[in-house]
Design a protein around this motif. Structure first.
Motif, short mmCIF file in Angstrom:
data_model
loop_
_atom_site.label_atom_id
_atom_site.label_comp_id
_atom_site.label_asym_id
_atom_site.label_seq_id
_atom_site.Cartn_x
_atom_site.Cartn_y
_atom_site.Cartn_z
N HIS A 27 0.85 -1.33 0.03
CA HIS A 27 0.05 -0.11 -0.12
C HIS A 27 1.23 1.41 0.30
O HIS A 27 1.70 1.73 -1.16
CB HIS A 27 -0.78 -0.38 1.01
CG HIS A 27 -1.78 -0.95 1.20
ND1 HIS A 27 -2.23 -2.33 1.87
CD2 HIS A 27 -3.78 -0.80 0.45
CE1 HIS A 27 -2.68 -3.20 1.26
NE2 HIS A 27 -3.73 -2.22 0.92
N ASP A 86 -1.35 -0.58 -4.09
CA ASP A 86 -2.80 -0.44 -3.80
C ASP A 86 -3.52 0.94 -3.08
O ASP A 86 -2.27 1.35 -2.14
CB ASP A 86 -3.57 -1.26 -3.03
CG ASP A 86 -3.89 -2.65 -3.72
OD1 ASP A 86 -3.70 -2.56 -4.74
OD2 ASP A 86 -4.74 -3.20 -2.98
N HIS A 143 -8.73 0.88 -8.72
CA HIS A 143 -8.79 0.39 -7.53
C HIS A 143 -10.65 0.66 -7.33
O HIS A 143 -10.52 1.07 -6.35
CB HIS A 143 -8.23 1.06 -6.79
CG HIS A 143 -8.23 0.19 -5.14
ND1 HIS A 143 -7.52 -1.07 -5.43
CD2 HIS A 143 -7.43 0.68 -3.72
CE1 HIS A 143 -7.79 -1.45 -3.76
NE2 HIS A 143 -7.49 -0.85 -3.53
N HIS A 147 -13.46 3.58 -3.49
CA HIS A 147 -13.50 3.12 -2.59
C HIS A 147 -14.12 1.54 -0.94
O HIS A 147 -13.75 2.35 -0.33
CB HIS A 147 -12.05 3.51 -1.67
CG HIS A 147 -11.30 2.20 -1.64
ND1 HIS A 147 -10.99 1.81 0.30
CD2 HIS A 147 -9.55 2.00 -1.68
CE1 HIS A 147 -10.18 0.34 0.04
NE2 HIS A 147 -9.38 0.90 -0.87
N SER A 255 -7.05 -3.95 3.24
CA SER A 255 -7.63 -2.79 3.01
C SER A 255 -7.22 -2.28 0.86
O SER A 255 -6.71 -2.66 0.44
CB SER A 255 -6.55 -1.42 3.77
OG SER A 255 -5.19 -1.13 3.74
#
Ligand SMILES: [Zn+2]
Length: 255
Positions: A27, A86, A143, A147, A255
């Motif tokens: 991330h 991500d 993505h 979110h 996440s």
């Protein structure tokens, strides 16, 4: 749990890496990650550097090959490694790219289109996203637009999340976006089918595992790399010594 990990690590060291496509999931690199109460989804830049040095060592030793994220699982007995980020943190450009370019490693960055469009901190701004996309070996993927967990969306919101994020990024970049990482790894057959209808050809989950043929290109597993993983744990994850983790995905936190 520790005993299992130690035993698996010992076994892994003896047999070498498991063959297949392993997609590393990162991330942020230093930036705080929203909702990350345990502080595990941001890796310090020096730690990321140590991970990539360990990966380069595996490549030099003939134990791994680093490929683009779009690569399909190899049919041979080799370990292929792809690197993915991500959420679209600006530190991916500032911190990761210089390190990756030094090693000649490609990567994919899965950006949340509305966060980019709004220029929200600490995410990539539209010019930064374009700068990132122009680097050799970098693939930009979607993505979601905002979110949200796609499995929780009604059909109309689901379609909008998938289509608008794709089109927003495509308009910013002037190129097709065909890869997707499902926010929170939340995917089921309805979400998978909607992703295919929206024009995605590659979908990445947060399911912790190695991809071995035959596998569904819209439901590819990844290997979560945490900010608490030292170089030794990184090497173990690369090797497949942590693949037993797939049995406790629900508790792994994605996440
Ligand atoms: Zn995310």
């Amino acid at each position: 749990m520790r005993a299992i990990a130690e035993t698996a690590a010992l076994a892994g060291a003896l047999r070498g890496p498991r063959a297949g496509l392993r997609v590393l999931m990162y991330h942020a690199l230093g930036s705080p990650v929203l909702g990350d109460a345990r502080g595990i989804f941001s890796a310090a830049p020096a730690l990321f550097e140590a991970h990539m040095a360990a990966l380069a060592q595996a490549v030099r030793g003939g134990n791994a090959r680093v490929t683009e994220v779009s690569a399909q699982p190899p049919g041979d007995q080799q370990l292929q490694v792809a690197i993915a980020f991500d959420d679209g943190y600006a530190d991916n450009l500032r911190v990761a790219i210089p390190i990756l370019e030094r090693h000649g490693f490609p990567c994919a960055v899965f950006a949340v289109s509305e966060l980019v469009r709004k220029g929200a901190t600490p995410f990539l701004s539209p010019p930064e996203l374009r700068e990132l996309a122009a680097r050799p070996g970098v693939v930009i993927g979607a993505h979601g637009a905002t979110h949200v967990a796609l499995t929780q969306c009604d059909d109309r919101t689901l379609e909008n999340e998938l289509v608008s994020s794709k089109h927003t990024l495509e308009d910013m970049l002037g190129k097709l976006v065909t890869a997707l990482a499902y926010p929170y790894g939340a995917v089921d057959q309805r979400v998978r089918a909607a992703a295919e209808r929206a024009g995605y050809t590659l979908g990445y989950t947060s399911h912790f595992d190695l991809n071995r043929p035959p596998c569904d290109p819209l439901l590819l597993a990844r290997t979560s790399i945490l900010g608490t993983d030292n170089a030794r744990v990184f090497r173990q994850k690369l090797n497949g010594d942590w693949d037993w983790y797939r049995w406790r995905n629900a508790a792994a936190g994605n996440s």
